[in-house]
Design a protein around this motif. Structure first.
Motif, mmCIF file in Angstrom:
data_model
loop_
_atom_site.group_PDB
_atom_site.id
_atom_site.type_symbol
_atom_site.label_atom_id
_atom_site.label_comp_id
_atom_site.label_asym_id
_atom_site.label_seq_id
_atom_site.Cartn_x
_atom_site.Cartn_y
_atom_site.Cartn_z
ATOM 1 N N LEU B 108 0.692 -1.253 0.026
ATOM 2 C CA LEU B 108 0.266 -0.024 -0.077
ATOM 3 C C LEU B 108 0.747 1.226 -0.041
ATOM 4 C CD1 LEU B 108 -3.158 1.005 1.835
ATOM 5 C CD2 LEU B 108 -1.088 2.021 2.510
ATOM 6 N N TRP B 109 1.862 1.310 1.012
ATOM 7 C CA TRP B 109 2.720 2.389 0.852
ATOM 8 C C TRP B 109 3.646 2.692 -0.379
ATOM 9 C CZ3 TRP B 109 7.916 3.050 0.441
ATOM 10 C CH2 TRP B 109 8.281 4.416 0.835
ATOM 11 N N LEU B 110 4.095 1.597 -0.798
ATOM 12 C CA LEU B 110 4.984 1.791 -2.113
ATOM 13 C C LEU B 110 4.080 2.245 -3.358
ATOM 14 C CD1 LEU B 110 6.803 -1.685 -2.117
ATOM 15 C CD2 LEU B 110 7.830 0.575 -2.157
ATOM 16 N N GLY B 111 2.866 1.891 -3.418
ATOM 17 C CA GLY B 111 1.670 2.590 -4.202
ATOM 18 C C GLY B 111 1.315 4.070 -4.008
ATOM 19 N N PHE B 123 1.855 2.811 -9.186
ATOM 20 C CA PHE B 123 0.836 2.814 -8.284
ATOM 21 C C PHE B 123 -0.032 1.922 -8.282
ATOM 22 C CE2 PHE B 123 -3.761 4.671 -7.423
ATOM 23 C CZ PHE B 123 -3.686 4.340 -6.206
ATOM 24 N N TYR B 124 -0.632 1.716 -9.474
ATOM 25 C CA TYR B 124 -1.506 0.764 -9.892
ATOM 26 C C TYR B 124 -1.026 -0.719 -9.707
ATOM 27 C CZ TYR B 124 -4.151 4.338 -12.511
ATOM 28 O OH TYR B 124 -4.855 5.339 -12.865
ATOM 29 N N GLU B 125 0.237 -1.056 -10.209
ATOM 30 C CA GLU B 125 0.836 -2.177 -10.033
ATOM 31 C C GLU B 125 0.983 -2.628 -8.519
ATOM 32 O OE1 GLU B 125 2.012 -4.563 -12.533
ATOM 33 O OE2 GLU B 125 0.553 -3.379 -13.419
ATOM 34 N N CYS B 126 1.461 -1.744 -7.655
ATOM 35 C CA CYS B 126 1.432 -2.024 -6.111
ATOM 36 C C CYS B 126 0.266 -2.471 -5.577
ATOM 37 C CB CYS B 126 2.119 -1.155 -5.246
ATOM 38 S SG CYS B 126 3.930 -0.436 -6.134
ATOM 39 N N TRP B 127 -0.676 -1.725 -5.834
ATOM 40 C CA TRP B 127 -1.961 -1.906 -5.279
ATOM 41 C C TRP B 127 -2.860 -3.162 -5.762
ATOM 42 C CZ3 TRP B 127 -5.635 2.111 -2.552
ATOM 43 C CH2 TRP B 127 -4.774 3.009 -1.584
ATOM 44 N N ILE B 181 8.448 -4.665 -9.269
ATOM 45 C CA ILE B 181 8.464 -3.349 -9.215
ATOM 46 C C ILE B 181 9.626 -3.020 -8.067
ATOM 47 C CG2 ILE B 181 5.665 -3.143 -8.848
ATOM 48 C CD1 ILE B 181 5.920 -3.757 -5.724
ATOM 49 N N GLU B 182 10.344 -3.841 -7.699
ATOM 50 C CA GLU B 182 11.564 -3.541 -7.041
ATOM 51 C C GLU B 182 12.372 -2.907 -7.947
ATOM 52 O OE1 GLU B 182 14.050 -6.718 -5.529
ATOM 53 O OE2 GLU B 182 15.168 -5.380 -4.469
#
Lengths: 117, 358
Positions: B108-111, B123-127, B181-182
């Motif tokens: 959530l935070w990364l997004g 943002f979309y990917e993380c969430w 994502i990393e």
């Protein structure tokens, strides 16, 4: 059942000794964790909590009715929020706060006064 | 000449209301005054009307992200008052619940962070990946947000063989997605330009400022409550503390990414070692005495103080949440930062205001 399961707690008798002890904690490399406030015998009890090497250490001080405890935010800046919280919730007055919200950290002028007092 | 600019309480990068009065000189922050009080609910007072078992459900509602760990920490604090040992299986179930909370909280935070610096697709990917973990928690506990997995004396729900298989499969699918994502967070040129060298706190300053969690570890301090004697189980599961020495926004981001991998490992290890047996011990009577319990939430150390007086209600509950410890660090990180970078620096403490104000 244990009466008291807080380990490493030191009772302190006067405010100047509290400041000296807190300065000593900083000098010894302790991290300020928080402070706990309780109602006790018409006054209040303050428990200062510190951490070093994954272990906690505590100082306990009894605030007499009407006494204004000294702020330790001059030693640990981060103490300013919790001291302001207790001004709001318990009606304590900390002298020498780095930033003083004067009882309005959380509460508005229309809020119930000192709800935990 | 300086100008005072309000940042918040409503701001596009802030999911919850907090206000910072920024003193600006030539587009650079020279002073900060935080203001709270927009979501104070008085939960420490509210528990006056609840017994010590019901209070667990109030504690879970302190936060909508790390609700499970609030419930677990409160339960452990009261268990200290009763001096009871909970069954081993319940300890493992608590670890699984806690680490799944950490994974979805960090995603959530990364997004939110990606959104904060304008990288919408990231943002979309993380969430999207976070949803997989929330679905898992829903199947495992019955709810996405409030899990009620813990109770005083142990766990309130067990895991079936099918649920365990679902958890392992979801984590197997999730790990390569996190690696993808990393790569962007750690290697992307634009992202690095925004984060490296921004909002720096030295190791000593972060420690003396009383910070907690990734904010503290991102400055090179290997402080994590999972290493303490109260959480021996983590040592058995091979827990390793994630730290970065940069002390900037980039370092705090890398700590959180590393912690996702560490949490995946811990859940797998907990499942592989999950013992058979009961999931709760019956706790009788009313609590007396006082106890302090700490736990490592996604945002850092949470501290619970409980005091019982032999009645069904606690005499005092005090909760110090990690964001409460991290807000004063903004007074140290923001001066010298350009106004345009303020949202990035503020987000790197992962502010949770509902937690902070309770």
């Amino acid at each position: 059942m244990p009466d008291n399961v807080i380990q490493n707690i030191t009772e302190i008798k006067s405010m100047p000794e509290v400041l000296k002890a807190v300065e000593g904690m900083k000098g010894d490399g302790y991290r300020y964790v928080t402070m706990i406030c309780l109602k006790a015998n018409e006054g209040h009890e303050l428990i200062y909590v510190f951490e070093k090497d994954d272990k906690l250490k505590h100082l306990r001080y009894f605030v007499k009715p009407g006494e204004k405890p000294k702020s330790v935010s001059g030693i640990y800046l981060c103490a300013l929020l919790i001291e302001n919280e207790y001004q709001d919730l318990f009606g304590l007055t900390f002298e020498g706060l780095a930033i003083d919200y004067k009882g309005h950290l959380y509460l508005t002028p229309n809020s119930p006064k000192t709800p935990l007092a | 000449m300086t100008t005072v600019i309000p940042f918040g309480p409503q701001h596009p990068v802030l999911p919850e209301p907090v206000s910072l009065k920024l003193e600006i000189d030539n587009d650079v922050v020279v002073g900060v005054l935080p203001s709270l009080g927009y979501v104070h609910r008085g939960l420490e007072k509210f528990i006056d009307t609840k017994d010590y078992n019901q209070t667990m459900y109030i504690c879970e509602r302190i936060c909508g992200i790390c609700s499970g760990i609030h419930g677990i920490t409160y339960s452990r604090a009261v268990e200290k008052l009763f001096d009871v040992e909970i069954p081993e299986r319940a300890q493992y179930l608590r670890v699984i619940n806690s680490e799944l909370c950490r994974i979805h909280s960090h995603l959530l935070w990364l997004g939110l962070f990606a959104d904060g610096f304008g990288f919408e697709s990231l943002f979309y990917e993380c969430w999207k990946y976070r949803e997989d973990v929330l679905d898992l928690l829903e199947r495992f506990t019955g709810n996405r947000v409030i899990h009620s997995m813990s109770k005083v004396g142990g766990a309130s729900r067990d895991l079936t063989k099918e649920q365990i298989d679902q958890i392992l499969k979801t984590l197997d699918d999730l790990e390569p997605k996190v690696k993808n994502i990393e790569k962007v967070f750690v290697n992307n040129y634009t992202v690095k330009k925004r984060l490296v060298g921004l909002g720096v706190m030295s190791k000593q300053l972060a420690y003396e400022a009383g910070t907690a969690g990734p904010t503290l570890r991102g400055s090179g301090n290997a402080v994590d409550v999972r290493n303490t004697a109260d959480w021996d189980i983590y040592r058995d599961l091979g827990f390793k503390t994630a730290t970065e020495k940069e002390g900037d926004c980039y370092g705090r981001t890398k700590v959180r990414i590393d912690e996702i991998y560490e949490s995946i490992k811990l859940v797998r290890n907990a499942i592989s070692k999950l013992p058979d047996g009961e999931i709760a011990t019956r706790v009788k009577g009313f609590p007396t005495g006082e106890a302090i319990m700490r736990a490592e939430q996604p945002r850092g150390e949470v501290v619970y103080y409980v005091k019982g007086n032999g009645t069904k209600n606690l005499e005092r509950l005090k909760v110090r949440t990690p964001t409460f410890a991290n807000i004063p660090s903004l007074l140290l990180m923001l001066p010298g930062v350009k106004l345009a970078d303020v949202p990035i620096v503020v987000l790197t403490i992962d502010p949770c205001i509902s937690c902070t104000e309770r």
